[in-house]
Design an enzyme around this catalytic site. Structure first.
Site, mmCIF file in Angstrom:
data_model
loop_
_atom_site.group_PDB
_atom_site.id
_atom_site.type_symbol
_atom_site.label_atom_id
_atom_site.label_comp_id
_atom_site.label_asym_id
_atom_site.label_seq_id
_atom_site.Cartn_x
_atom_site.Cartn_y
_atom_site.Cartn_z
ATOM 1 N N CYS A 195 -56.605 -40.395 49.776
ATOM 2 C CA CYS A 195 -55.460 -39.558 49.431
ATOM 3 C C CYS A 195 -54.929 -39.899 48.034
ATOM 4 C CB CYS A 195 -54.386 -39.635 50.506
ATOM 5 S SG CYS A 195 -53.178 -38.285 50.402
ATOM 6 N N HIS B 206 -57.537 -37.668 54.741
ATOM 7 C CA HIS B 206 -57.296 -38.948 55.403
ATOM 8 C C HIS B 206 -58.369 -39.199 56.464
ATOM 9 C CE1 HIS B 206 -53.240 -40.003 53.885
ATOM 10 N NE2 HIS B 206 -53.099 -38.692 53.770
ATOM 11 N N GLU C 235 -58.778 -41.757 58.248
ATOM 12 C CA GLU C 235 -58.183 -42.498 59.359
ATOM 13 C C GLU C 235 -57.337 -41.603 60.270
ATOM 14 O OE1 GLU C 235 -54.882 -42.319 56.426
ATOM 15 O OE2 GLU C 235 -57.073 -42.382 56.364
#
Length: 215
Positions: A79, A189, A191
């Protein structure tokens, strides 16, 4: 061992949770000296480019990351961390790390007008990513066109388009995966992107994953 850079501008907890789920060993630190001997670095980030660069200078991570990149060891940006590895960001008129050649521009700066089809800025939500230029080993096991989770108002604009390994379509082609040599960055992202995002992280930290690790 994987090191996570903590500079008060990162999506740290979600990255930690992902690595814990995978069973990967890691060190989280706000001190460059504590990450000198790790094998790879994850450089997350959310928020404002100018603030983030100020934090990097204050902590010494600006010079640490420059030296790390020159060393040839793996670096993964997420990001905001995918943006400030470039030369310059329009956000706050900010000189960035300069690890990769290119700039970061606001959607409106690129289009000169509103995005088509009522699309809003920031770009928030799930978007499919089509792989390009041969993809990346970090994308192994993931089909082109898979969905990932985005939150951003600024767009990576590399000087060399051949380093873009994946694009999202959000009114314009948005570089979503960029890789050159030992540096790989993801505008989305991983994650927060479910199984496909975890696969990216697993590919990056594979050497640190215990037999009990997930996915």
């Amino acid at each position: 061992m994987t090191g996570i850079v903590d500079y008060n501008a990162g999506n740290i907890k979600s990255v930690e949770h992902a690595l814990e789920f995978l069973g990967a060993s890691y060190i989280l630190s706000g001190k460059p000296s504590e990450l000198e001997n790790v094998d790879r670095i994850i450089f997350p980030g959310v928020g404002d480019a100018a603030y983030a660069m100020g934090q990097l200078r204050e902590t010494g991570f600006d010079s640490f990351l420059k030296d790390w990149a020159k060393s040839g060891r793996p670096l993964l940006g997420i990001c905001l961390g995918s943006q400030i590895v470039f030369d310059y960001s329009e956000e706050g008129d900010t000189k960035c790390l300069g690890l990769l050649e290119g700039s970061i521009r606001h959607f409106s700066s690129i289009t000169g007008e509103e995005l088509p089809d009522g699309l809003k800025v920031p770009h928030i939500g799930w978007n499919n990513v089509e792989f390009a230029n041969g993809g990346s080993p970090l994308l192994d096991g993931i089909p082109s066109g898979s969905d990932f989770y985005f939150v951003h108002s600024y767009v990576i604009q590399p000087s060399d388009s051949s380093v873009v390994k994946g694009y999202a379509d959000y009114g314009i082609k948005v570089p979503a995966v960029v890789e050159k040599d030992n540096i790989a960055v993801f505008q989305f992202h991983p994650e927060k992107s479910g199984e496909c995002g975890l696969r990216i992280l697993r590919n990056f930290v594979a050497a640190d994953i215990s037999a009990e690790g997930g996915i």
